[in-house]
Motif scaffolding. Structure first.
Motif, short mmCIF file in Angstrom:
data_model
loop_
_atom_site.label_atom_id
_atom_site.label_comp_id
_atom_site.label_asym_id
_atom_site.label_seq_id
_atom_site.Cartn_x
_atom_site.Cartn_y
_atom_site.Cartn_z
N VAL A 96 -49.27 100.67 -15.06
CA VAL A 96 -48.25 101.39 -15.82
C VAL A 96 -47.22 100.45 -16.46
N ALA A 97 -47.41 99.14 -16.30
CA ALA A 97 -46.37 98.18 -16.70
C ALA A 97 -45.92 98.34 -18.15
N ALA A 98 -46.86 98.47 -19.08
CA ALA A 98 -46.52 98.45 -20.50
C ALA A 98 -45.60 99.60 -20.90
N LYS A 99 -45.80 100.79 -20.30
CA LYS A 99 -45.00 101.96 -20.67
C LYS A 99 -44.03 102.39 -19.58
N TYR A 100 -43.85 101.55 -18.57
CA TYR A 100 -43.10 101.96 -17.39
C TYR A 100 -41.68 102.40 -17.71
N ASP A 101 -40.94 101.60 -18.45
CA ASP A 101 -39.53 101.91 -18.72
C ASP A 101 -39.39 103.17 -19.58
N VAL A 102 -40.24 103.30 -20.59
CA VAL A 102 -40.19 104.48 -21.45
C VAL A 102 -40.54 105.73 -20.66
N THR A 103 -41.59 105.65 -19.84
CA THR A 103 -42.01 106.79 -19.03
C THR A 103 -40.90 107.22 -18.08
N ASN A 104 -40.23 106.26 -17.47
CA ASN A 104 -39.12 106.59 -16.56
C ASN A 104 -38.01 107.35 -17.28
N ARG B 276 -31.41 105.47 -16.95
CA ARG B 276 -30.50 104.44 -17.45
C ARG B 276 -29.13 104.56 -16.81
N LEU B 277 -28.68 105.78 -16.59
CA LEU B 277 -27.38 106.00 -15.93
C LEU B 277 -27.43 105.50 -14.49
N ARG C 193 -29.32 103.13 -13.27
CA ARG C 193 -29.35 101.67 -13.25
C ARG C 193 -27.97 101.08 -13.58
N ARG C 194 -27.25 101.74 -14.46
CA ARG C 194 -25.88 101.27 -14.74
C ARG C 194 -25.00 101.39 -13.51
N ALA C 195 -25.14 102.48 -12.78
CA ALA C 195 -24.36 102.67 -11.56
C ALA C 195 -24.72 101.61 -10.52
N ALA C 196 -26.01 101.28 -10.43
CA ALA C 196 -26.43 100.23 -9.49
C ALA C 196 -25.84 98.89 -9.88
N ALA C 197 -25.82 98.59 -11.17
CA ALA C 197 -25.25 97.32 -11.64
C ALA C 197 -23.77 97.24 -11.31
N ARG C 198 -23.06 98.35 -11.47
CA ARG C 198 -21.63 98.36 -11.12
C ARG C 198 -21.43 98.15 -9.62
N ALA C 199 -22.31 98.72 -8.81
CA ALA C 199 -22.20 98.57 -7.36
C ALA C 199 -22.46 97.14 -6.92
N VAL C 200 -23.42 96.48 -7.56
CA VAL C 200 -23.69 95.07 -7.25
C VAL C 200 -22.51 94.20 -7.65
N ASP C 201 -21.90 94.52 -8.81
CA ASP C 201 -20.71 93.81 -9.29
C ASP C 201 -20.96 92.30 -9.36
N ALA C 202 -22.03 91.91 -10.05
CA ALA C 202 -22.36 90.50 -10.20
C ALA C 202 -21.27 89.77 -10.97
N ARG C 203 -21.01 88.54 -10.54
CA ARG C 203 -19.94 87.74 -11.15
C ARG C 203 -20.47 86.40 -11.61
#
Length: 231
Positions: free
Chosen positions: A20-28, A37-38, A40-50
């Motif tokens: 499923v790799a080629a269409k994985y992101d679109v299918t999700n 997408r929302l 994943r954005r919430a996860a990125a905020r929780a990680v709070d990479a610096r």
């Protein structure tokens, strides 16, 4: 292809993700009704990479989930056991340092990452508790973990509707948009078998993570769990 059973044999699960790799992101995006997408954005905020930090993104797939950490200035390592996913990610983002690795035997030294994270991949690991211990091992003292995973809606009427969607609506939709719809039937079943929010928190604590807490997204369809190494 044959749908993998819920014993989560690594070779079967890896083969499904390769397919499923080629269409994985679109299918999700389609199957989650745009919520992926929302989340994943919430996860990125929780990680709070610096800037200057080292971040391990496990089950990174094509690297979509790792990109926000790199853009924040952190040295980011996307790691996955699906070579098909990694190849697709390398095609899209050739500058990222993709690493092939098994979550239960990570190819990294002790205490090298400031933050470790895994999004929508922990439930597909054959030994969840072993993976949580491995993430702890490669995290520096006082480092952090963020687990973004499907969970269980907390409001009973909504939970009923959601479970009906998973098992009745998702398969026909997957047949229309995915190159390997059987994989998404497996994923739906794995979501139903996955422990609820408090159950995952206990498993993280048993693995050695401290100050474990969670936050529900979309009414508990997804939960963000965060913990720390040491006090």
């Amino acid at each position: 292809m044959t749908r993998a059973s819920l014993d989560k044999k690594p070779t079967d699960v890896a083969a499904m993700f390769d397919a499923v790799a080629a269409k994985y992101d679109v299918t999700n995006d389609v199957l989650s009704l745009g919520q992926a997408r929302l989340w994943r954005r919430a996860a990125a905020r929780a990680v709070d990479a610096r800037p200057g930090e080292r971040v391990l993104d496990l089950a990174a797939g094509t690297g979509t989930s790792a990109l926000p950490f790199a853009e924040a200035g952190a040295y980011t390592v996307p790691c996955d056991f699906s070579l098909g996913m990694l190849a697709e990610g390398k095609r899209r983002l050739p500058w990222m340092p993709y690493v092939a690795g098994d979550a239960t035997r990570l190819p990294f030294a002790d205490g090298v990452f400031d933050a470790v994270t895994i999004s929508f991949g922990l439930r597909n690991v054959s030994d969840v508790d072993g993976a949580l211990r491995e993430l702890l091992r490669v995290t520096r003292p006082r480092g952090r973990v963020v687990v973004c995973e499907f969970s269980h809606p907390t409001w009973a009427p909504f939970r009923t509707v959601y479970e009906e969607y998973l098992m009745r609506a998702l398969p026909p939709v997957a047949r229309r948009v995915s190159s390997s719809p059987d994989a998404y039937v497996y994923l739906a079943e794995s979501i139903q078998e996955w422990p609820a929010q408090a159950g995952l928190a206990r498993r993280m604590q048993d693995a050695g993570w401290t100050r474990v807490a969670w936050r529900n997204l979309t009414g508990g369809v997804v939960a963000l769990h965060r913990g720390f190494k040491g006090a």
